[in-house]
Motif scaffolding. Structure first.
Motif, short mmCIF file in Angstrom:
data_model
loop_
_atom_site.label_atom_id
_atom_site.label_comp_id
_atom_site.label_asym_id
_atom_site.label_seq_id
_atom_site.Cartn_x
_atom_site.Cartn_y
_atom_site.Cartn_z
N MET A 24 0.82 -1.20 0.00
CA MET A 24 0.00 0.00 0.00
C MET A 24 0.86 1.27 0.00
O MET A 24 0.62 2.18 -0.77
CB MET A 24 -0.92 -0.05 1.22
CG MET A 24 -1.84 1.10 1.33
SD MET A 24 -3.10 0.99 0.06
CE MET A 24 -4.11 2.34 0.52
N LEU A 25 1.89 1.30 0.83
CA LEU A 25 2.75 2.48 0.89
C LEU A 25 3.52 2.70 -0.40
O LEU A 25 3.90 3.82 -0.69
CB LEU A 25 3.73 2.36 2.06
CG LEU A 25 3.15 2.60 3.45
CD1 LEU A 25 4.22 2.38 4.51
CD2 LEU A 25 2.56 3.99 3.57
N ARG A 26 3.72 1.64 -1.18
CA ARG A 26 4.48 1.78 -2.42
C ARG A 26 3.79 2.70 -3.42
O ARG A 26 4.38 3.15 -4.37
CB ARG A 26 4.80 0.41 -3.01
CG ARG A 26 3.67 -0.29 -3.70
CD ARG A 26 4.05 -1.58 -4.41
NE ARG A 26 5.41 -1.80 -4.81
CZ ARG A 26 6.02 -1.26 -5.89
NH1 ARG A 26 5.38 -0.45 -6.66
NH2 ARG A 26 7.25 -1.55 -6.19
N HIS A 27 2.50 2.97 -3.21
CA HIS A 27 1.75 3.86 -4.09
C HIS A 27 1.79 5.32 -3.63
O HIS A 27 1.23 6.19 -4.29
CB HIS A 27 0.30 3.38 -4.22
CG HIS A 27 0.20 1.99 -4.77
ND1 HIS A 27 0.55 1.68 -6.06
CD2 HIS A 27 -0.16 0.83 -4.19
CE1 HIS A 27 0.38 0.38 -6.27
NE2 HIS A 27 -0.05 -0.16 -5.13
N LEU A 28 2.44 5.56 -2.49
CA LEU A 28 2.50 6.92 -1.95
C LEU A 28 3.14 7.93 -2.92
O LEU A 28 2.61 9.03 -3.08
CB LEU A 28 3.23 6.91 -0.61
CG LEU A 28 3.23 8.20 0.19
CD1 LEU A 28 1.81 8.71 0.43
CD2 LEU A 28 3.96 8.00 1.51
N PRO A 29 4.25 7.59 -3.61
CA PRO A 29 4.79 8.56 -4.57
C PRO A 29 3.78 8.96 -5.65
O PRO A 29 3.68 10.13 -6.01
CB PRO A 29 6.00 7.83 -5.17
CG PRO A 29 6.42 6.88 -4.11
CD PRO A 29 5.13 6.42 -3.47
N ASN A 30 3.02 8.00 -6.16
CA ASN A 30 2.01 8.30 -7.18
C ASN A 30 0.91 9.17 -6.59
O ASN A 30 0.41 10.09 -7.25
CB ASN A 30 1.44 7.03 -7.78
CG ASN A 30 2.46 6.25 -8.57
OD1 ASN A 30 3.51 6.77 -8.94
ND2 ASN A 30 2.18 4.99 -8.81
N ALA A 31 0.50 8.89 -5.36
CA ALA A 31 -0.53 9.70 -4.70
C ALA A 31 -0.04 11.13 -4.52
O ALA A 31 -0.81 12.09 -4.72
CB ALA A 31 -0.90 9.09 -3.35
N LEU A 32 1.24 11.30 -4.20
CA LEU A 32 1.80 12.66 -4.05
C LEU A 32 1.80 13.40 -5.40
O LEU A 32 1.57 14.60 -5.45
CB LEU A 32 3.21 12.59 -3.47
CG LEU A 32 3.28 12.18 -2.00
CD1 LEU A 32 4.72 11.90 -1.59
CD2 LEU A 32 2.65 13.22 -1.10
N CYS A 33 2.06 12.68 -6.48
CA CYS A 33 2.00 13.29 -7.82
C CYS A 33 0.57 13.76 -8.12
O CYS A 33 0.37 14.85 -8.66
CB CYS A 33 2.45 12.30 -8.89
SG CYS A 33 4.21 11.95 -8.89
N ILE A 34 -0.40 12.94 -7.76
CA ILE A 34 -1.80 13.31 -8.00
C ILE A 34 -2.17 14.53 -7.15
O ILE A 34 -2.85 15.44 -7.63
CB ILE A 34 -2.73 12.11 -7.74
CG1 ILE A 34 -2.49 11.06 -8.82
CG2 ILE A 34 -4.19 12.53 -7.70
CD1 ILE A 34 -3.11 9.71 -8.56
N VAL A 35 -1.69 14.59 -5.91
CA VAL A 35 -1.92 15.77 -5.07
C VAL A 35 -1.34 17.00 -5.75
O VAL A 35 -1.98 18.06 -5.80
CB VAL A 35 -1.31 15.57 -3.66
CG1 VAL A 35 -1.26 16.88 -2.89
CG2 VAL A 35 -2.10 14.53 -2.87
N ARG A 36 -0.13 16.87 -6.30
CA ARG A 36 0.50 18.01 -6.98
C ARG A 36 -0.33 18.46 -8.18
O ARG A 36 -0.50 19.66 -8.40
CB ARG A 36 1.93 17.63 -7.41
CG ARG A 36 2.74 18.81 -7.85
CD ARG A 36 4.24 18.58 -7.78
NE ARG A 36 4.75 17.58 -8.67
CZ ARG A 36 5.11 16.36 -8.31
NH1 ARG A 36 5.02 15.94 -7.08
NH2 ARG A 36 5.59 15.51 -9.21
N ILE A 37 -0.86 17.52 -8.94
CA ILE A 37 -1.73 17.87 -10.07
C ILE A 37 -2.97 18.60 -9.58
O ILE A 37 -3.36 19.63 -10.14
CB ILE A 37 -2.12 16.60 -10.87
CG1 ILE A 37 -0.90 16.05 -11.61
CG2 ILE A 37 -3.25 16.90 -11.84
CD1 ILE A 37 -1.09 14.66 -12.21
#
Length: 187
Positions: free
Chosen positions: A1-14
């Motif tokens: 689950m944590l391995r998706h954190l970088p992608n979630a942060l990218c989505i937050v930035r968008i």
């Protein structure tokens, strides 16, 4: 689950790009500074987490540069519309990103997967663009004129924007030639 954190942060930035534009349009520079700073932190954090914990993914290779482009193009265009950024600088930033995106699309259509990694000059360009936006928005938030050092940063943004754009075009051309030669050998 944590391995998706970088992608979630990218989505937050968008997702933060829209509030940045909205706040800038409303002249809310102090709030913009905070929102943009949070977005900048997500950029550094997603890259750190992906590399440190080996949480890199194909989606992340697409999302990270996309998030940077959306956030920075939005900020440069909005800052140009409200006044403190010269139009010629925003045009350079937008043109570079359009050229890179168009090159990636054409390369993928004609030669296959792009498989590109950002170069040092591209990373420097992103760093300088983020720093430039933070400095401009910070000066506006403090109701102060831009420091004389802004010319140095403006020059660094312009030079790295142009150099990075040229570097991407040259890389696409070199890789296209390589793929074409491989195809000829395979015949």
């Amino acid at each position: 689950m944590l391995r998706h954190l970088p992608n979630a942060l990218c989505i937050v930035r968008i997702l933060l790009a829209m509030p940045v534009a909205w706040l800038l349009a409303g002249g809310e520079y102090a709030a913009t500074l905070w929102v943009f700073a949070i977005a900048a932190v997500t950029d550094a954090l997603d890259g750190f987490l992906a590399k440190r914990f080996n949480w890199e993914s194909e989606l992340g290779r697409i999302l990270d540069p996309l998030a940077d482009k959306i956030l920075l193009v939005t900020a440069f265009v909005a800052l140009t519309i409200v006044g403190p950024v010269p139009a010629w600088l925003a045009v350079a930033v937008v043109a570079r990103d359009v050229i890179i995106a168009a090159g990636a699309i054409v390369f993928r259509a004609l030669f296959g997967p792009v498989n590109g990694n950002p170069t040092i000059i591209s990373k420097l360009n992103t760093l300088f663009q983020i720093g430039y936006v933070l400095l401009v928005v910070g000066a506006e938030a403090a109701s102060e004129s831009l420091p004389k050092s802004i010319m140095v940063l403006t020059t660094l943004v312009l030079v790295t924007t142009i150099a990075s754009g040229i570097d991407y075009v040259a890389t696409y051309i070199q890789r296209a030639i390589g793929v074409s030669r491989q195809r000829e050998i395979s015949r």
